[in-house]
Design a protein around this motif. Sequence first.
Motif, mmCIF file in Angstrom:
data_model
loop_
_atom_site.group_PDB
_atom_site.id
_atom_site.type_symbol
_atom_site.label_atom_id
_atom_site.label_comp_id
_atom_site.label_asym_id
_atom_site.label_seq_id
_atom_site.Cartn_x
_atom_site.Cartn_y
_atom_site.Cartn_z
ATOM 1 N N HIS A 71 -21.632 -19.928 49.419
ATOM 2 C CA HIS A 71 -22.838 -19.167 49.087
ATOM 3 C C HIS A 71 -23.434 -18.686 50.416
ATOM 4 C CE1 HIS A 71 -26.568 -17.891 47.475
ATOM 5 N NE2 HIS A 71 -26.614 -18.705 46.417
ATOM 6 N N PRO A 72 -22.843 -17.598 51.001
ATOM 7 C CA PRO A 72 -23.189 -17.192 52.368
ATOM 8 C C PRO A 72 -24.683 -16.962 52.592
ATOM 9 C CG PRO A 72 -21.364 -15.887 51.499
ATOM 10 C CD PRO A 72 -21.852 -16.727 50.374
ATOM 11 N N GLU A 73 -25.366 -16.355 51.612
ATOM 12 C CA GLU A 73 -26.780 -16.041 51.789
ATOM 13 C C GLU A 73 -27.616 -17.321 51.944
ATOM 14 O OE1 GLU A 73 -28.037 -13.765 48.444
ATOM 15 O OE2 GLU A 73 -30.102 -13.686 49.179
ATOM 16 N N LEU A 74 -27.374 -18.271 51.052
ATOM 17 C CA LEU A 74 -28.089 -19.548 51.098
ATOM 18 C C LEU A 74 -27.754 -20.296 52.385
ATOM 19 C CD1 LEU A 74 -29.767 -21.832 49.685
ATOM 20 C CD2 LEU A 74 -27.625 -22.576 48.624
ATOM 21 N N GLU A 75 -26.463 -20.281 52.737
ATOM 22 C CA GLU A 75 -26.034 -21.032 53.915
ATOM 23 C C GLU A 75 -26.666 -20.472 55.188
ATOM 24 O OE1 GLU A 75 -21.721 -21.320 53.793
ATOM 25 O OE2 GLU A 75 -21.854 -21.989 51.709
ATOM 26 N N SER A 76 -26.720 -19.120 55.322
ATOM 27 C CA SER A 76 -27.319 -18.600 56.560
ATOM 28 C C SER A 76 -28.823 -18.818 56.567
ATOM 29 C CB SER A 76 -26.936 -17.148 56.857
ATOM 30 O OG SER A 76 -26.945 -16.397 55.697
ATOM 31 N N ALA A 77 -29.478 -18.808 55.409
ATOM 32 C CA ALA A 77 -30.921 -19.078 55.377
ATOM 33 C C ALA A 77 -31.190 -20.520 55.818
ATOM 34 C CB ALA A 77 -31.465 -18.842 53.970
ATOM 35 N N LEU A 78 -30.392 -21.455 55.338
ATOM 36 C CA LEU A 78 -30.604 -22.863 55.705
ATOM 37 C C LEU A 78 -30.286 -23.075 57.196
ATOM 38 C CD1 LEU A 78 -29.049 -24.648 52.569
ATOM 39 C CD2 LEU A 78 -31.466 -24.506 53.170
ATOM 40 N N GLU A 79 -29.256 -22.376 57.660
ATOM 41 C CA GLU A 79 -28.865 -22.490 59.067
ATOM 42 C C GLU A 79 -29.998 -21.980 59.974
ATOM 43 O OE1 GLU A 79 -24.991 -20.837 59.622
ATOM 44 O OE2 GLU A 79 -24.578 -22.294 61.215
ATOM 45 N N ALA A 80 -30.545 -20.820 59.596
ATOM 46 C CA ALA A 80 -31.620 -20.216 60.400
ATOM 47 C C ALA A 80 -32.835 -21.137 60.464
ATOM 48 C CB ALA A 80 -32.011 -18.865 59.797
ATOM 49 N N LYS A 81 -33.076 -21.880 59.417
ATOM 50 C CA LYS A 81 -34.244 -22.777 59.390
ATOM 51 C C LYS A 81 -33.916 -24.162 59.963
ATOM 52 C CE LYS A 81 -36.713 -20.691 55.568
ATOM 53 N NZ LYS A 81 -36.638 -20.553 54.118
ATOM 54 N N GLY A 82 -32.677 -24.354 60.381
ATOM 55 C CA GLY A 82 -32.281 -25.630 60.971
ATOM 56 C C GLY A 82 -32.218 -26.763 59.952
#
Length: 296
Positions: A71-82
């Motif tokens: 789920h690339p969108e969710l994964e990059s959002a979580l990554e960006a927020k640490g």
Amino acid sequence: MTDLRKIVIPVAGLGTRVLPASKVIPKEMLTVVDKPVIQYVIEEAVDAGFTEIILVTRASKKSIEDHFAPHPELESALEAKGKTALLDSVRDILPANVAISTAFQNQPLGLGHAVLCAADLIGDDDFAVSLPDVLIFHADGDHAHDLKAIVAAFKQNHAAQIMVEAVPDDQVSSYGIVDCGGAEFHPGESHNVIAMVEKPSLESAPSNQSIIGRYILPARTMALLKQTSPGAGGEIQLTDAIDALIAEMPVQANSMQGRTYDCGNKLGYLVANIQYGLNHPEIGAELAAWLKKQDL
Ligand code: G1P
């Protein structure tokens, strides 16, 4: 015998016992604490060494496959927020060497028919079947303990393995029941099966040892399923095909050691949430304290 890599998980059922919750959400996607039921079942299979998961599904249940896809969108959002812990919980749910494939069951003709729908993907390989309603719980956290035990028994004894547990008399007619000629069952042991019968009346039942929904089967089972006529409930029963297998090779019932939670009915589902909640590292202690305080 062939390598045991493939496990068939039938998920095409309508989930009528947990309506209205399962009207739109597949019953396999209902959550126990913080994971859908199907994730526990697939993690158990992976822990027991299976690398090819075959879901026998229907078109309206696509969310089951989606849950295991990236789920690339969710994964990059979580990554960006640490949010690393959350990211880990959604990314790579399955190890890289595990593949999920699907076969479709377009008519509800029974469990035997569902397994037969995976025949092309199974080919000439021995395989396992795991029914996704039932969660197996072990207090030590190794929830795959029993599945690993029947894989080992299959290889060692060259006999099909059917996991069983004793049920009270009033539940005998809800399950497949094995006849082991009166053998005394001790947890972890396998006994030769003489016959198997699907949902017998209490009077005609040969024992109270019920099939809980974990099977290790030889490739030959598929050919026998093809010849199996409708049985109990007018459905093609896996139990009847395995009963026919007994004439050709040893079939054993293995007495399980863990506890089962049937998430396909309301009470079992609720109790599973309490059990897995009590064992959850984040909320277990608080849930136990809350339960103690209640005047229920
Ligand atoms: C199926 C099997 C039965 C088994 C049961 C376990 O029945 O046919 O042999 O005991 O699962 O849950 P179902 O519950 O789909 O009617």
